[in-house]
Each structure stands twice: as C-alpha cells, then as structure tokens.
Design a protein around this motif. Structure first.
Motif, mmCIF file in Angstrom:
data_model
loop_
_atom_site.group_PDB
_atom_site.id
_atom_site.type_symbol
_atom_site.label_atom_id
_atom_site.label_comp_id
_atom_site.label_asym_id
_atom_site.label_seq_id
_atom_site.Cartn_x
_atom_site.Cartn_y
_atom_site.Cartn_z
ATOM 1 N N SER A 45 90.481 -31.257 4.766
ATOM 2 C CA SER A 45 90.965 -29.981 4.240
ATOM 3 C C SER A 45 89.850 -28.971 4.038
ATOM 4 O O SER A 45 90.094 -27.781 4.106
ATOM 5 C CB SER A 45 91.726 -30.212 2.944
ATOM 6 O OG SER A 45 90.939 -30.975 2.065
ATOM 7 N N SER A 46 88.592 -29.421 3.800
ATOM 8 C CA SER A 46 87.566 -28.408 3.549
ATOM 9 C C SER A 46 86.444 -28.389 4.597
ATOM 10 O O SER A 46 85.926 -27.325 4.888
ATOM 11 C CB SER A 46 86.958 -28.597 2.156
ATOM 12 O OG SER A 46 86.448 -29.896 2.037
ATOM 13 N N PRO A 98 90.637 -34.713 -1.012
ATOM 14 C CA PRO A 98 89.528 -33.809 -1.304
ATOM 15 C C PRO A 98 88.750 -34.333 -2.509
ATOM 16 O O PRO A 98 89.337 -34.648 -3.538
ATOM 17 C CB PRO A 98 90.211 -32.472 -1.622
ATOM 18 C CG PRO A 98 91.641 -32.758 -1.762
ATOM 19 C CD PRO A 98 91.934 -34.152 -1.363
ATOM 20 N N HIS A 158 82.855 -33.825 1.692
ATOM 21 C CA HIS A 158 83.765 -33.239 0.711
ATOM 22 C C HIS A 158 85.173 -33.826 0.760
ATOM 23 O O HIS A 158 86.006 -33.458 -0.044
ATOM 24 C CB HIS A 158 83.845 -31.720 0.896
ATOM 25 C CG HIS A 158 82.560 -31.042 0.591
ATOM 26 N ND1 HIS A 158 82.015 -30.065 1.379
ATOM 27 C CD2 HIS A 158 81.677 -31.234 -0.409
ATOM 28 C CE1 HIS A 158 80.865 -29.672 0.869
ATOM 29 N NE2 HIS A 158 80.637 -30.363 -0.213
ATOM 30 N N CYS A 159 85.459 -34.675 1.751
ATOM 31 C CA CYS A 159 86.787 -35.251 1.886
ATOM 32 C C CYS A 159 86.666 -36.725 2.257
ATOM 33 O O CYS A 159 85.733 -37.112 2.953
ATOM 34 C CB CYS A 159 87.587 -34.566 3.003
ATOM 35 S SG CYS A 159 88.201 -32.973 2.571
#
Lengths: 135, 91, 166
Positions: A109-110, C102, C134-135
């Motif tokens: 997602s990021s 996340p 980050h995930c």
C-alpha cells in the motif's frame, strides 16, 4: 505423595505428550501431501510439525525426570526449532514468490514493490534468466 | 510392558509414516520450493525420531545428535533457498 | 546505565541468555559452568558488537514476558484449529488470501518479532517485506476477508510490540 504415584503421574504425562506430538507431526506431513497449492502447503509442516516435535522433546524431558536424572537439555532444541521455523518458512515463501509458483500478491500500500520482486539491483542477481515454473 | 512402551511404539509408527508422506511430496514436487519444504519437514521429523529413540532406550546420549541435526537442517534449508534466490550461497 | 557498564556489557540481556544457554549445553548448574557461561556471555557480545550497533534499549521486560505467554497460548490454541482444518476441509472449500499489513513498527528487531509471531500462529505465514520496509505481506490459509486478518494482527500483536519497543 508416594513415589509410585509420582511415577504414575509422570508416565501418564509422558504418554500424553508422546501421543500429542505424534499426532501433530503426522498431521503436518499429511497436510504437506494433501494441500494443492504451493503457498497452502507451507502452512501445515512449519507449524504442526514444529509443535509436534516440541511435544516429543517435552516427553523426553519428562522421561529424564522419571529416571531421576533431571536435565533440561531438550529445551535448547525446542527453543532452536521455534526460533528457526519462521525463518525457514519465510525463505521458502521468498523462493515461491521468486519462481512465480503461487498466486501473484497484491501491491504494497505504501512502497513500490515487494523486496523479492525488486529487480532494480538485477546486475548481481544471476537467477534472472530462469523462466517461471508451471505447476 | 507398560502403557508408556505402547505409546512409544505408536509414536514411532506415526512419525515414520509422516516421514514417508513427506518423502512422497519430495518426489512429486512439483515446484522447487515444495522439495525444499519437504526436506525441511523430513529433518524436523528425523529430530523427533532421534528423540524418541532416546526415550525408549532411557539414555541422554542422543541429545547431541538431535541438536546437530536441527542445526544442519536449518542451515541447509537456508542454503538451498539462497541458492535458488540468488544463484549463489555466499556472495 | 552509565557508559562504563555499557562498554563492558553492550547487550546485558544477551549476556544472561548466553550464560543460561551454556549451563543448558553443559547440563549442570555447578559454579564452574556458571562462571564459564558468564565469561562467554561477556566475550561474545564484545566481539560481535560491531555487527549490531543500534541495539534497542529500554525494553519493557514485564510486557515482553506477557507477550511471550500470549504468543505461546495462541500457538497451542490455534494449532489445534488449523490441524482440524487441514484434516477435515477439502482443498476447494479453503479460501487462501494474501494480506497486506501496513507497518507502524520501524525497528528491525520489532518487525522480525512480528513476522516470527505471524508465522508461528497458525493460519498465517509472513511472506515478504516491501522494499522500503513499510509493509508486510502475509498469506492466510483460510480467511473470509483480508481486512479482518489485518485488523486482528495489528490489534493483537503489533500494538503490543509497539508498547514493548518504543
């Protein structure tokens, strides 16, 4: 408690952990054979077998106490297995992702992509010529 | 023969059967990762067999063997995976 | 802890752990093996300090112990459920799913512990980390919705790890 009672309780505890360990080990290998997708297959042995062998090691500790030569050495193997099982599992996951032998994962997602699929440093990854496997 | 002995023989049978099932997966494949996973499972099952041999004979001397099999199994799994992932084990 | 003590014991917890491990390997709690264990526990962190420069400090040990107990309980309880699922459910009736989590954790040690916890608690295996970290990519064996798994992991494990490490 008389010594006979203690021996009987220890024997029952050894039997229970032996049976639990054997059943979980068998279920782990059965799942490895039965499940039909490379990622699904990873679930059964990494967890059920680890717990099963943990129960067998517990039986061994109890057996050492029943023989009046107490030792906790097997706890060392147990700790080692429980620490290394997730690492092996993640390495096998990365092999699956790298060889494309599973469903394509969704985008993170990021960030831009997953670490295994990141081909920006492809210069030093000689495995690039491999073609995707067909299952 | 007490009930503990029966439990040990039953557990020997079950874990040996588990070892056979894992070997079938090792032969069938079909992916590289499945074969690595089957080998890893066989190592873990082998530790169980060694430990049960120790229980049935009532000795502590198989501890070192089980520990070494556990360490070698982990290192070999990581080495196989790194070889498939990077084409090299130590870069 | 002051700087002199920090220079001798870069990782005090690792020192204790190594001493206990040595006593287990030697299988004795005689004075000799305890002294040998403590010597190893001081020498090994000193020689390997250069490879682990930024070790976490100020861990909340009580919360860490409670977290370990919670994880052990989860492993035992949920393993039975997954063993039952593997034996009884047919292949077509399972719904495997990829779950993207996340991460709020930033410390590598905390992320490692979270990934290990996810793999050992049955039904989920942590598969990969995104390239910037980050995930986390997680594979669930049988899940109705990916959001449910994500929320449970974030609430049950990540929140507690955040309290322990930060």
């Amino acid at each position: 408690m008389t010594p006979e009672t203690v021996t009987l309780i220890l024997d029952i505890a050894i039997t229970i952990s032996l049976v639990v360990g054997a059943v979980f080990t068998l279920v782990g290998s059965f799942g490895l054979l039965k499940l039909d997708d490379a990622m699904k297959r990873l679930h059964a042995p990494t967890k059920a077998s680890t717990l099963g062998v943990g129960a067998l090691l517990l039986a061994s500790i109890l057996g050492a106490f029943a023989r009046d030569e107490p030792s906790l050495q097997e706890a060392l193997i147990m700790a080692f297995l429980f620490v290394t099982a997730p690492i092996s599992a993640q390495f096998i996951c990365k092999v699956n992702l790298h060889r494309r032998s599973c469903m394509t994962p969704p985008e993170p997602s990021s960030d831009s992509t997953w670490a295994t699929l990141d081909t920006a440093d492809a210069g030093d990854a000689p495995a690039q010529h491999l073609t995707p496997e067909k299952g | 023969m007490s009930f503990v002995d029966y439990a040990i023989y039953g557990a020997f049978g079950a874990v040996s059967l588990a070892q056979l099932l894992a070997m079938v997966r090792l032969i069938l494949g079909p992916h590289t990762a499945d074969r690595i996973l089957a080998l890893d499972t066989m190592t873990v099952n082998a530790i169980g067999l060694i430990v049960m041999l120790g229980i049935s004979q009532g000795t502590q001397i198989y501890f070192e063997a089980a520990l070494i099999v556990a360490m070698l199994g982990f290192v070999s799994t990581v080495a196989y995976c790194r070889f498939v992932l990077r084409g090299d084990i130590i870069e | 802890m002051n700087r002199a003590a920090r220079a001798v014991f870069p990782h005090p917890l690792l020192t204790i752990l190594l001493a206990i491990t040595w006593c287990l390997v030697a299988n004795s709690i005689a004075l000799g093996s305890i002294v040998m264990g403590v010597i190893l526990g001081i020498l090994i962190p000193l020689t390997t300090r250069a490879y682990w420069p930024d070790a976490p400090r100020g861990l909340r040990l009580f919360k860490l112990a409670r977290y370990v107990v919670l994880v052990i309980w989860d492993i035992l309880a949920a393993n039975v459920a997954v063993a039952w699922l593997v034996v009884t459910r047919s292949n077509t009736a399972m719904h495997p799913k990829w779950v993207v989590i996340p991460l709020e954790l930033r410390r590598p040690e905390a992320i490692t512990m979270l990934a290990g916890t996810i793999t050992l608690t049955p039904g989920t295996v942590s598969a990969d980390l995104s390239d910037e970290g980050h995930c986390l990519l997680v594979h669930a064996l049988d899940a109705e919705s990916a959001e449910e798994v994500r929320d449970e992991i974030k609430d049950r494990y990540e929140r507690r790890l955040k309290e322990i490490f930060e």
